[in-house]
Design a protein around this motif. Sequence first.
Motif, PDB file in Angstrom:
ATOM      1  N   ALA A 573       0.988  -1.039  -0.258  1.00  0.00           N
ATOM      2  CA  ALA A 573       0.178   0.119  -0.164  1.00  0.00           C
ATOM      3  C   ALA A 573       0.769   1.265   0.021  1.00  0.00           C
ATOM      4  CB  ALA A 573      -1.022  -0.071   1.263  1.00  0.00           C
ATOM      5  N   GLY A 574       0.517   2.517  -0.263  1.00  0.00           N
ATOM      6  CA  GLY A 574       0.945   3.666  -0.293  1.00  0.00           C
ATOM      7  C   GLY A 574       0.010   4.749  -0.521  1.00  0.00           C
ATOM      8  N   LEU A 575       0.718   5.839  -0.529  1.00  0.00           N
ATOM      9  CA  LEU A 575      -0.150   7.236  -0.532  1.00  0.00           C
ATOM     10  C   LEU A 575      -1.518   7.026  -1.117  1.00  0.00           C
ATOM     11  CD1 LEU A 575      -0.380  10.020   0.706  1.00  0.00           C
ATOM     12  CD2 LEU A 575       0.757  10.922  -1.232  1.00  0.00           C
ATOM     13  N   PRO A 576      -1.550   6.488  -2.313  1.00  0.00           N
ATOM     14  CA  PRO A 576      -2.810   6.446  -3.179  1.00  0.00           C
ATOM     15  C   PRO A 576      -3.861   5.884  -2.567  1.00  0.00           C
ATOM     16  CG  PRO A 576      -1.067   6.118  -4.705  1.00  0.00           C
ATOM     17  CD  PRO A 576      -0.400   6.042  -3.412  1.00  0.00           C
ATOM     18  N   ASP A 577      -3.698   4.881  -1.772  1.00  0.00           N
ATOM     19  CA  ASP A 577      -4.419   3.896  -1.179  1.00  0.00           C
ATOM     20  C   ASP A 577      -5.073   4.781   0.259  1.00  0.00           C
ATOM     21  OD1 ASP A 577      -4.322   1.158  -2.234  1.00  0.00           O
ATOM     22  OD2 ASP A 577      -2.434   1.758  -1.797  1.00  0.00           O
ATOM     23  N   PHE A 578      -4.763   5.837   0.658  1.00  0.00           N
ATOM     24  CA  PHE A 578      -5.137   6.784   1.763  1.00  0.00           C
ATOM     25  C   PHE A 578      -5.928   7.870   1.033  1.00  0.00           C
ATOM     26  CE2 PHE A 578      -2.123   4.142   4.059  1.00  0.00           C
ATOM     27  CZ  PHE A 578      -2.534   3.797   4.998  1.00  0.00           C
ATOM     28  N   GLU A 579      -5.536   8.350   0.066  1.00  0.00           N
ATOM     29  CA  GLU A 579      -5.977   9.653  -0.434  1.00  0.00           C
ATOM     30  C   GLU A 579      -7.386   9.308  -1.311  1.00  0.00           C
ATOM     31  OE1 GLU A 579      -2.197  12.942  -0.958  1.00  0.00           O
ATOM     32  OE2 GLU A 579      -2.900  11.529  -2.783  1.00  0.00           O
ATOM     33  N   PHE A 580      -8.515  10.259  -1.203  1.00  0.00           N
ATOM     34  CA  PHE A 580      -9.587  10.307  -2.000  1.00  0.00           C
ATOM     35  C   PHE A 580      -9.971  11.428  -2.766  1.00  0.00           C
ATOM     36  CE2 PHE A 580     -10.784   9.806   2.262  1.00  0.00           C
ATOM     37  CZ  PHE A 580     -11.812  10.884   2.499  1.00  0.00           C
ATOM     38  N   ASP A 581     -10.682  11.423  -3.520  1.00  0.00           N
ATOM     39  CA  ASP A 581     -10.970  12.896  -4.476  1.00  0.00           C
ATOM     40  C   ASP A 581     -12.172  13.194  -4.054  1.00  0.00           C
ATOM     41  OD1 ASP A 581      -8.540  12.662  -5.724  1.00  0.00           O
ATOM     42  OD2 ASP A 581      -9.338  11.637  -7.739  1.00  0.00           O
ATOM     43  N   PRO A 582     -12.695  14.454  -4.359  1.00  0.00           N
ATOM     44  CA  PRO A 582     -13.969  14.954  -4.106  1.00  0.00           C
ATOM     45  C   PRO A 582     -15.128  14.059  -4.797  1.00  0.00           C
ATOM     46  CG  PRO A 582     -12.497  16.768  -4.443  1.00  0.00           C
ATOM     47  CD  PRO A 582     -11.639  15.505  -4.996  1.00  0.00           C
ATOM     48  N   GLU A 583     -16.332  14.085  -3.997  1.00  0.00           N
ATOM     49  CA  GLU A 583     -17.357  13.734  -4.825  1.00  0.00           C
ATOM     50  C   GLU A 583     -18.295  14.783  -5.016  1.00  0.00           C
ATOM     51  OE1 GLU A 583     -19.408  10.591  -2.381  1.00  0.00           O
ATOM     52  OE2 GLU A 583     -21.316  11.787  -2.423  1.00  0.00           O
ATOM     53  N   LYS A 584     -19.011  14.685  -6.139  1.00  0.00           N
ATOM     54  CA  LYS A 584     -19.702  15.868  -6.860  1.00  0.00           C
ATOM     55  C   LYS A 584     -21.108  15.115  -7.273  1.00  0.00           C
ATOM     56  CE  LYS A 584     -15.829  18.492  -8.358  1.00  0.00           C
ATOM     57  NZ  LYS A 584     -15.333  19.484  -9.293  1.00  0.00           N
ATOM     58  N   ALA A 585     -22.029  16.304  -7.276  1.00  0.00           N
ATOM     59  CA  ALA A 585     -23.554  16.019  -7.396  1.00  0.00           C
ATOM     60  C   ALA A 585     -23.986  17.181  -8.539  1.00  0.00           C
ATOM     61  CB  ALA A 585     -24.410  15.854  -6.365  1.00  0.00           C
TER      62      ALA A 585
END
Length: 843
Positions: A573-585
């Motif tokens: 695992a690495g940083l990408p497994d912890f970061e997530f992007d905004p959700e939009k509607a």
Amino acid sequence: MTTLRSALSRGAFAALLTGSALALSAPALAQEGPAVDGQAAEEAGEQGGIQDIVVTARKRNETTQDVPVAVTAISAATIQKYDLTSLERIAASTPSFVVGRSPSGSGATLVLRGIGSNTTSIGLEQSVAVIVDGAYYGQGRTINEGFFDLGRLEILKGPQALFFGKNATAGVVSITTADPGDRLEVIARAGYEFRAHQMVGEAIISSPLTDTLGVRLAVRGSKMNRGYFKQLGTDQTYPTLDRTSTSQVVTPTNHVSGPAGDGRSEEFYVRGTVKWEPTDQFTATIKANYGTNKTDNPAAASVYYNCPTGKTAGNPAIPCARAFQSSSNRFPSALAASVPYANKDGQTGNQYKSWAVNANLVYEMDNVTLTSVTNYNWNRNIFQFDADSVSRSGAPGVFASEWSTFHAFSEEIRALTSYDGPVNLMVGGYYQKTKRDYLAWTASGGLENSSAPQPYQRYLANSKDSGTDGKTVAGFGQVIYKPVDRLELTGGVRYTHETKDSYFLQPYSHPIRVTQGIFLPGQTIVSNQSFDDWSPEVTFSFKPTSDINIWGAYKTAYKSGGFSNSGILSPNAGLPDFEFDPEKARGLEGGIKTMLMDRQLRFNVTAYTYKYTNLQLDFFRSDIFAFTTINAGSARTRGVEVDFEFAPRALDGFDVHGSVNYNKSRYGNAIGAPCYAGQTRAQGCNLVYVDDGTANGTARPFIAGTDTVANRQNLKGQSTANAPQWTATLGMNYDARLPGGLTLGMGVDARYSDSYLASAFGNPATRQGSYVNLDATLRLRTEDDRWELAVIGKNLTNRWYATGGTDAPNTGSGTGGTTGVIADQIGFANLPRTVMVQATFKY
């Protein structure tokens, strides 16, 4: 069933057309009526006819019938009548709103119209924003707050970004606490709930001190002497092996742990308010509150309700059942003495403490109103629980503790014009600074290491240290255009700039788990994220008569991206497994709101369609006790909501009310979502995850002969979690005047929910069947309201249902293969039947 649903669907749209025709053909029956709030609305209703409640859905005072928003407004009197003193109780009485309490992670999930955040990551913020006295409280742990002595409560459905900012993609729960009045008010209230042997007390004093200064003090406390859930746990043995390698041969040490608590709790809340009106133009309202909430088992409502064998895999003596029962164990004494923040007697528990200060300043000039809302809120949560939620013996037992704090300071300033001309404006700015600190410790696998660097690490499998500092700056504005008296057009936009600086470290992991490649201790990963968003909104409102409002809106919304503080770092695992992007509607909503029959009938219809992209999902891998946070494709929610109230003037004190809601919430293209435990390739687990260095990665089809197992699925067409297709309510109230100046009040409300999945990952084993729950109240009071005796019943049908859930740890197998075993399912259950007697005295 399909035929019935089809008929109901046709009926809903027929009701929309019929309602519109009735409304447009009935202007002669319409009559303008004054708008009132909370208690006044309740009293006005007793005289026959319907009065509106004033809401602040667009940061200005409007009636529920005038505002172009789908809003459910609950008055102070209704909250008191049904003891709606928590978000869970409110959700149990409100269609399309679900609140599920979790013992760990974010602490809760709040869902509106099938859109919400799952509970397993503390880094995920809610899709339903909670606003208290104009300030944002967006954490899942907010459900532990004490919401009492309220002025009103508003549930705003659908995206609400323009006025409420980030993290309102699904809606807003806006809570307004009571202010001091213009006369002395003393209230004493005592109650007793029979199932939990719970004692509840409230005391409120409110008084003007001068012509311009008023104060209000409200205190609430309660104590449960028995839990709502039966504890099935028994004494169990947890063996540990003091070694750092599996090749070492040592004699196990057996530790005995007794059953955990049954969920009994105690709480205390106090709120003080000072309201100063030195002139007709200026008002300053300062509120401060403090609260504590303690329970002896945060997992008491975590019920094993569906297992492949009908028994829990960890202990066949514990049945899987949709019943108000659970099982777990306290920490063994040796673990309790060393694991940080474990209770010294080993008892499980959750201790929540919070305080906040809120300042609301309003300056009203002739044509401009200036408002400032300043807030600081802090909470700390400490829990200790049996993390596999089953009373069992053996090394697979999991005992966990956690300490977390959250600080938030915010300032909002806005200006609203009210000129006589056709154009008016609202402009505003917002600043927020937050800080989350998170520490966690887990003992599992029978691991022991007497040579660990620190004594408290002796029985630990892993520990975590994480934190996030956040800053948000936003500006928003709206143009309000009224070309003619009965038509209003508005257009606005909110710009949000947000930064989050985070870190994650596992200070210690047991050497065996490191060798197995499960944990990677001693390495800190650092995240510096920055997000920018524009959220526009356009609405129109046309009133052909004073009692008919035809409205529509185009809305967008933004939910904060972030960092999964409660994740797990492994060599893979690495940083990408912890970061997530905004959700939009983004999407459309509209309808018609009417008052008919000389304001004796309120009839409203709303239709909506919204698309959500980059959905934030957190997945718990039950086989290795690991967490993954991802952005998984899209979802669309669409539906029709019909609600009505009839209060005939010929029958004073009587009203009947209800609603019918159709909501279809389905995933769009959601490639790369994790498979649920035991899902086979034939059941849709037929994609292979490919790490491309981003938060989402990619997924490709399973290749026979090349790949051993698949580990991803496409959720396209599956229902989102907690999204029943049909919900409905029906209720009545009647206040009958008796001889001797007494009034007998009766009320009954039923709520129906269609079946739904309690999981976000399409697991059919999590399906919750349809149900009806019933609430009722009986009240006897004096005409001058000096005293009242009441009996309040909740969930009188005693129906069990899950409001969320997860795969049970260490269960399930064969994921992504040709054959698999579904994991045992843990559901976060609702409260059982409760009956409370309550006495209220007022002066």
